[in-house]
Structures are given as C-alpha cells and as structure tokens.
Design an enzyme around this catalytic site. Structure first.
Site, PDB file in Angstrom:
ATOM      1  CB  SER A  88       3.073  19.173 -11.232  1.00 57.43           C
ATOM      2  OG  SER A  88       4.211  19.475 -10.439  1.00 57.43           O
ATOM      3  CD  GLU A 104       7.252  10.408 -11.689  1.00 57.42           C
ATOM      4  OE1 GLU A 104       6.094  10.622 -11.329  1.00 57.42           O
ATOM      5  OE2 GLU A 104       8.183  10.189 -10.896  1.00 57.42           O
ATOM      6  CG  ASN A 119       5.554   8.240  -5.307  1.00 55.58           C
ATOM      7  OD1 ASN A 119       5.709   7.685  -4.219  1.00 55.58           O
ATOM      8  ND2 ASN A 119       6.534   8.867  -5.949  1.00 55.58           N
ATOM      9  CD1 TRP A 120      -0.147   7.783  -1.731  1.00 54.14           C
ATOM     10  CD2 TRP A 120      -0.362   7.123   0.410  1.00 54.14           C
ATOM     11  NE1 TRP A 120      -1.454   7.386  -1.545  1.00 54.14           N
ATOM     12  CE2 TRP A 120      -1.611   6.976  -0.237  1.00 54.14           C
ATOM     13  CE3 TRP A 120      -0.256   6.765   1.748  1.00 54.14           C
ATOM     14  CZ2 TRP A 120      -2.747   6.503   0.434  1.00 54.14           C
ATOM     15  CZ3 TRP A 120      -1.389   6.289   2.411  1.00 54.14           C
ATOM     16  CH2 TRP A 120      -2.622   6.169   1.751  1.00 54.14           C
ATOM     17  CE  LYS A 121       6.688  12.290  -4.867  1.00 53.80           C
ATOM     18  NZ  LYS A 121       7.382  13.344  -5.569  1.00 53.80           N
ATOM     19  CG  HIS A 146      10.490   8.608  -7.652  1.00 49.00           C
ATOM     20  ND1 HIS A 146      11.060   9.792  -7.258  1.00 49.00           N
ATOM     21  CD2 HIS A 146       9.234   8.898  -8.051  1.00 49.00           C
ATOM     22  CE1 HIS A 146      10.163  10.770  -7.409  1.00 49.00           C
ATOM     23  NE2 HIS A 146       9.047  10.243  -7.887  1.00 49.00           N
ATOM     24  N   GLY A 190       6.767  17.888  -8.172  1.00 52.45           N
ATOM     25  CA  GLY A 190       6.547  18.665  -6.955  1.00 52.45           C
ATOM     26  C   GLY A 190       6.746  20.160  -7.135  1.00 52.45           C
ATOM     27  CD  GLU A 223      10.830  12.527  -4.882  1.00 53.98           C
ATOM     28  OE1 GLU A 223      10.301  11.650  -4.183  1.00 53.98           O
ATOM     29  OE2 GLU A 223      10.167  13.428  -5.444  1.00 53.98           O
ATOM     30  N   GLY A 268       2.019  12.372  -7.339  1.00 50.15           N
ATOM     31  CA  GLY A 268       2.576  12.568  -6.008  1.00 50.15           C
ATOM     32  C   GLY A 268       1.627  13.367  -5.133  1.00 50.15           C
ATOM     33  N   GLY A 269       1.854  14.664  -5.064  1.00 48.52           N
ATOM     34  CA  GLY A 269       1.113  15.547  -4.166  1.00 48.52           C
ATOM     35  C   GLY A 269      -0.396  15.369  -4.214  1.00 48.52           C
TER      36      GLY A 269
HETATM   37  P1  PGA Z   1       4.173  15.229  -7.992  1.00 47.67           P
HETATM   38  O1  PGA Z   1       5.089  13.903  -7.841  1.00 47.67           O
HETATM   39  O2  PGA Z   1       2.879  14.761  -8.611  1.00 47.67           O
HETATM   40  O3  PGA Z   1       4.012  15.747  -6.612  1.00 47.67           O
HETATM   41  O4  PGA Z   1       4.916  16.156  -8.906  1.00 47.67           O
HETATM   42  C1  PGA Z   1       5.116  12.933  -8.842  1.00 47.67           C
HETATM   43  C2  PGA Z   1       6.119  11.865  -8.491  1.00 47.67           C
HETATM   44  O5  PGA Z   1       7.218  12.216  -8.025  1.00 47.67           O
HETATM   45  O6  PGA Z   1       5.862  10.660  -8.670  1.00 47.67           O
END
Ligand code: PGA
Length: 249
Positions: free
Chosen positions: A213, A167, A10-12, A95, A173, A97, A234-235
């Site tokens: 994470s 999640e 997930n590149w956000k 998601h 994050g 966010e 994500g990251g």
């Molecule tokens: P993260 O993000 O791996 O940076 O914690 C995961 C996500 O929000 O899908």
C-alpha cells in the site's frame, strides 16, 4: 557509497497488451528521474510491447515470475532465456500472492533466484509476514528463514546485486501501510541477516524495498529510512501517482 533507490511497479494481473502500452505512454514523462532506478514489472504477455514502448527512457522492464528450468516440457511456464531475449532486466520472485495461490515455497524461490542470477536478471525477492505471525511475535524469525533459504548457494557478489522486497502480507492491497517504524525495523533486520549470512559489505550493498500500500503520501517518509532503498508498488503503480512515488523528494 550510498545505495541508489529503486522503485518498482508490480502490475500484477492487470492491463492487456494495448492497455499496457497506453499506461506506459501516460507514465513515461511522470517517472523520469536521474536519481532513482525505475522498473515496470508487467504480466508476461505485456513484456514485449512494454519493452518496445520504454525504449529510450529510464524505465527498465521486469517480469512478475519465471521458471527455474532452462527449457522443455513445462507447459505454461516462461524461461529465463525468454525473458532476457525480450529485454527483461528484473524479475519479482516469491511474491506472497504466488506463495499463497501458486504454492511457491522458499525452496522454489531459491531455485528461481539462482537461475535468474545465472542469466543476468536481477531478482526482486519478496518476503513478509502474515498478520497472525506479526501478532504472535514471530515476524523476524519467519522473514529470516525466507531470506536465508531464498539465498542458499547465492554468492556474496551475486547477493550484492539483488533486491529484496519486504512486504507484510497484511499491508498488501489493503490500504494499511506498515508504519514507518515497523517497515524500517524489519528492513534493518533483513540487512542484519544478510550481514550474518555474508558480511557487512554485502549487507551494505544489497537493496531492500518496502512494499504494501505504498502511495504518494507515504513514500517520502518510508524511503527516507536508513534501511529502505525504495518500494515495490502494486495498486499505485497503475496510476499517475506512480510518478510522485518515483519523484518522492
Ligand atoms: P499494493 O501491492 O501496493 O497494492 O499493496 C504491493 C505488492 O503486492 O507488491
């Protein structure tokens, strides 16, 4: 039949179109795999160049959001037909966010899930509790509600094709991965919820990812759990580490 693992990045809101293509070129050889489905969920503006860049590889392209109407006066939104035409196979929906910053609710997530399925796009439907909810002991109640409302009017045959991403918000994050036991416990709870809503065959077929994470060090143990069928990352999806996560064995 064993469920096939699925690891999605997930590149956000990261990477311009040209940076996106450069990242795909860098990751392509690292994420090659015969056993795992690999998805890059990228910003809308990166979809077309990324779809071009992944041609001939094992990488599928995903979107990070989608609107639930077919077309019309919805300034700024992107329709399912636009995604399909651009080569998108998966879409991240709900998601945390988007729930937090863009007022998505279980009801709008449900509308999007139904629309994506109608257009043959596989939803990666996200759920997860806040730290407060975990401390109050209502994690499973909260997630069951997210899952049940999100799947309203979805048929069993459709549900079988879906991906659910668990999640925990407090692990996104933050560098705080849920323990393997915590992640497995909730993913098993989600599967039990699917069995209640549908049946055992549907619960056995649906793929459930853990996200929050995930990194190259934590992936092997997480993905070895009975009810964890891969990860939403994500990251670490923006780094060569993503190749190690895909090839976690
Ligand atoms: P993260 O993000 O791996 O940076 O914690 C995961 C996500 O929000 O899908």
């Amino acid at each position: 039949m064993a469920r096939r693992k699925i690891v999605a990045g997930n590149w956000k809101m990261n990477k311009t179109p040209s940076e996106a293509v450069a990242l795909v070129e860098e990751l392509k050889p690292l994420v090659a795999s015969e056993d795992v489905d690999v998805v890059f969920c990228v910003p809308a503006i990166d979809i077309i160049p990324v779809a071009e860049a992944v041609k001939g590889t094992n990488i599928a392209v995903g979107a990070e959001n989608m609107y639930f109407e077919e077309k019309g006066a919805y300034t700024g939104e992107i329709s399912p037909a636009m995604l399909v035409d651009a080569g998108v196979k998966y879409v991240v929906l709900g998601h945390s966010e988007r729930r937090e910053y863009f007022a998505e609710t279980n009801e709008t997530v449900n509308k999007k899930v139904l629309k994506a399925l109608e257009h043959g796009i596989t939803p990666i439907m996200c759920c997860g509790e806040s730290l407060e909810q975990r401390e109050q002991g209502v994690t499973m109640d909260f997630i069951r509600q997210q899952v049940k409302v999100g799947l309203q009017n979805v048929t069993a045959d459709q549900a079988k094709t879906m991906v659910i991403a668990y999640e925990p918000i407090w692990a996104i994050g933050t560098g705080k991965t849920a323990t393997t036991e915590q992640a497995q416990e909730v993913c098993a709870g989600i599967r039990a919820c699917i069995a209640e809503v549908y049946d055992d065959a549907t619960a056995e077929a649906i793929r459930i990812q853990y996200g929050g994470s995930v990194n190259a060090a934590t992936a092997p143990e997480l993905f070895a759990q009975a009810d964890i069928d891969g990860g939403l990352v994500g990251g670490a999806a923006l780094k060569p580490d993503f190749g190690k996560i895909v090839n976690y064995k």
